[in-house]
Design a protein around this motif. Structure first.
Motif, PDB file in Angstrom:
ATOM      1  N   VAL A 169       0.967  -1.311   0.011  1.00  0.00           N
ATOM      2  CA  VAL A 169       0.147   0.080   0.057  1.00  0.00           C
ATOM      3  C   VAL A 169       0.793   1.212  -0.102  1.00  0.00           C
ATOM      4  N   VAL A 170       0.726   2.056  -1.048  1.00  0.00           N
ATOM      5  CA  VAL A 170       1.454   3.327  -1.123  1.00  0.00           C
ATOM      6  C   VAL A 170       0.840   4.560  -0.892  1.00  0.00           C
ATOM      7  N   GLU A 171      -0.510   4.316  -1.109  1.00  0.00           N
ATOM      8  CA  GLU A 171      -1.508   5.566  -0.685  1.00  0.00           C
ATOM      9  C   GLU A 171      -2.792   4.715  -0.229  1.00  0.00           C
ATOM     10  N   SER A 172      -3.401   5.458   0.789  1.00  0.00           N
ATOM     11  CA  SER A 172      -4.561   4.619   1.152  1.00  0.00           C
ATOM     12  C   SER A 172      -5.709   5.591   1.882  1.00  0.00           C
ATOM     13  N   ALA A 173      -7.044   5.391   1.471  1.00  0.00           N
ATOM     14  CA  ALA A 173      -8.137   5.878   1.762  1.00  0.00           C
ATOM     15  C   ALA A 173      -8.937   4.789   2.566  1.00  0.00           C
ATOM     16  N   SER A 174      -8.224   3.817   3.188  1.00  0.00           N
ATOM     17  CA  SER A 174      -8.722   2.588   3.999  1.00  0.00           C
ATOM     18  C   SER A 174      -8.748   2.986   5.378  1.00  0.00           C
ATOM     19  N   ALA A 175      -9.754   2.664   6.383  1.00  0.00           N
ATOM     20  CA  ALA A 175      -9.429   2.429   7.679  1.00  0.00           C
ATOM     21  C   ALA A 175      -8.753   1.407   8.274  1.00  0.00           C
ATOM     22  N   THR A 176      -8.494   0.344   7.183  1.00  0.00           N
ATOM     23  CA  THR A 176      -7.907  -0.793   7.780  1.00  0.00           C
ATOM     24  C   THR A 176      -6.256  -1.211   7.134  1.00  0.00           C
ATOM     25  N   LEU A 177      -6.162  -0.712   6.179  1.00  0.00           N
ATOM     26  CA  LEU A 177      -4.908  -0.763   5.534  1.00  0.00           C
ATOM     27  C   LEU A 177      -4.287   0.360   5.445  1.00  0.00           C
ATOM     28  N   PRO A 178      -3.280   0.404   6.275  1.00  0.00           N
ATOM     29  CA  PRO A 178      -2.482   1.780   6.249  1.00  0.00           C
ATOM     30  C   PRO A 178      -1.224   1.627   4.981  1.00  0.00           C
ATOM     31  N   VAL A 179      -0.529   2.885   4.859  1.00  0.00           N
ATOM     32  CA  VAL A 179       0.564   2.871   3.959  1.00  0.00           C
ATOM     33  C   VAL A 179       1.598   2.060   4.327  1.00  0.00           C
ATOM     34  N   GLY A 180       2.218   1.188   3.487  1.00  0.00           N
ATOM     35  CA  GLY A 180       3.322   0.292   4.032  1.00  0.00           C
ATOM     36  C   GLY A 180       3.008  -1.081   4.191  1.00  0.00           C
ATOM     37  N   GLN A 181       1.407  -1.283   4.367  1.00  0.00           N
ATOM     38  CA  GLN A 181       0.691  -2.691   4.577  1.00  0.00           C
ATOM     39  C   GLN A 181       1.382  -3.478   3.423  1.00  0.00           C
TER      40      GLN A 181
END
Length: 318
Positions: free
Chosen positions: A71-83
């Motif tokens: 993940v390099v960009e996130s609009a998710s409440a569960t998957l952060p950047v870097g995951q």
């Protein structure tokens, strides 16, 4: 700019550079950096121009949907950047440096699994979901038509679920591998030929069709199964209409079930992750070939030709 692939004629892909469209993510979406993808039989018709998603020209991308990414960009409440995540996304345009996927179709990759190992979670999850729809297998004869990666997953899962005698049918010599994944018997011939060899007492109570893309194997499964038996059509169809032996279905009291994986992808992927971790050693050779993205044509060409020793093919970022 980002690298991507496009279909460049039936069976061929070409690497291109195109602008990275960094449009704003919708709620729940994440932008992934491509790490690994696994090829699937359902990608091949799209590669050959047989099936193209409505409204999407084939040349806009190259088909792949089993993905592991960061993940390099996130609009998710569960998957952060870097995951690091695994799941399904991309469709006919999946082979590219960055892709946007809804978080409902992804789960985190456990630290215990490498990137290439983890790519099998998506396809194994679809097999486990299909197996949930089968009747009780305890003490029964069961057959799986097709010993490619999906067929092998079915062999493993159905043996774990109590199948007493498991037959694998494939014209390619995959006997050693099929037996390692749970087959008690391997029949090296086309399913049409196999049906003609069966005595009544040898007919399986359940047949899984794990080939798809043509009519014959579904008909063969219905002809092979025992009276009052159950056939599961897993392999994806390329044609909208199939001609089936309805008289046999009716007179012999057969059940035909089919269907793609829809709905709770979180549950499907999580169950598959846990199964793979539990049986990790058994799946150690499931990915037989790892090919860099810069040589994607080799990966597609290899996967398009069933052959001994070729199981799951993974494409990895350079």
């Amino acid at each position: 700019m980002m690298w991507a692939y496009r279909v460049d004629g039936p069976g061929f892909v070409r690497r291109i550079e195109r602008p990275d469209d960094r449009r704003e993510l919708a709620p729940g979406q994440v932008r992934l950096r491509f790490m690994v993808a696994g090829l699937c039989g359902s990608d091949m018709p799209k590669l050959n121009g047989i099936v193209v998603r409505k409204g999407t020209p084939a040349h806009d991308g190259a088909p792949i949907h089993e993905v592991v990414g960061e993940v390099v960009e996130s609009a998710s409440a569960t998957l952060p950047v870097g995951q690091r995540v695994v799941g399904t996304g991309g469709g006919v345009t999946g082979l590219c440096e960055f892709l946007v996927v809804p978080d409902q179709r992804l789960i985190p990759v456990p630290d215990a699994l490498g990137d290439v190992e983890a790519v099998s979670i998506q396809s194994l999850g679809t097999v486990l979901r299909a197996a949930d729809r089968l009747p009780d297998l305890s003490g029964k004869r069961v057959a799986v038509i097709g010993a490619g990666p999906i067929g092998l997953s079915f062999l493993h899962v159905l043996k774990q679920r109590g199948a007493a005698h498991l037959t694998s049918i494939d014209p390619v010599d995959r006997e050693d591998t099929a037996r390692r994944y749970g087959a008690d018997e391997f029949v090296r011939m086309r399913s049409t030929q196999w049906v003609d060899t069966l005595q009544d007492h040898e007919r399986p109570a359940v047949v899984v069709e794990a080939v798809g893309h043509q009519h014959a194997s579904i008909t063969d499964a219905l002809r092979a199964v025992a009276d009052h038996g159950f056939v599961y059509g897993f392999g994806s169809p390329d044609d909208p209409d199939y001609v089936l032996p309805y008289q046999q279905i009716y007179e012999r009291g057969l059940t035909l079930h089919a269907g793609r994986t829809l709905g709770d992808w979180h549950g499907v992927l999580a169950g598959s992750r846990d199964y793979l971790l539990k049986h990790r050693d058994d799946f150690s050779d499931y990915v037989s070939h790892v090919i860099p993205a810069s040589d994607a044509q080799t990966a597609y060409s290899l996967y398009a030709r069933p052959q001994r020793g070729r199981l799951k093919v993974a494409i990895v970022a350079d």
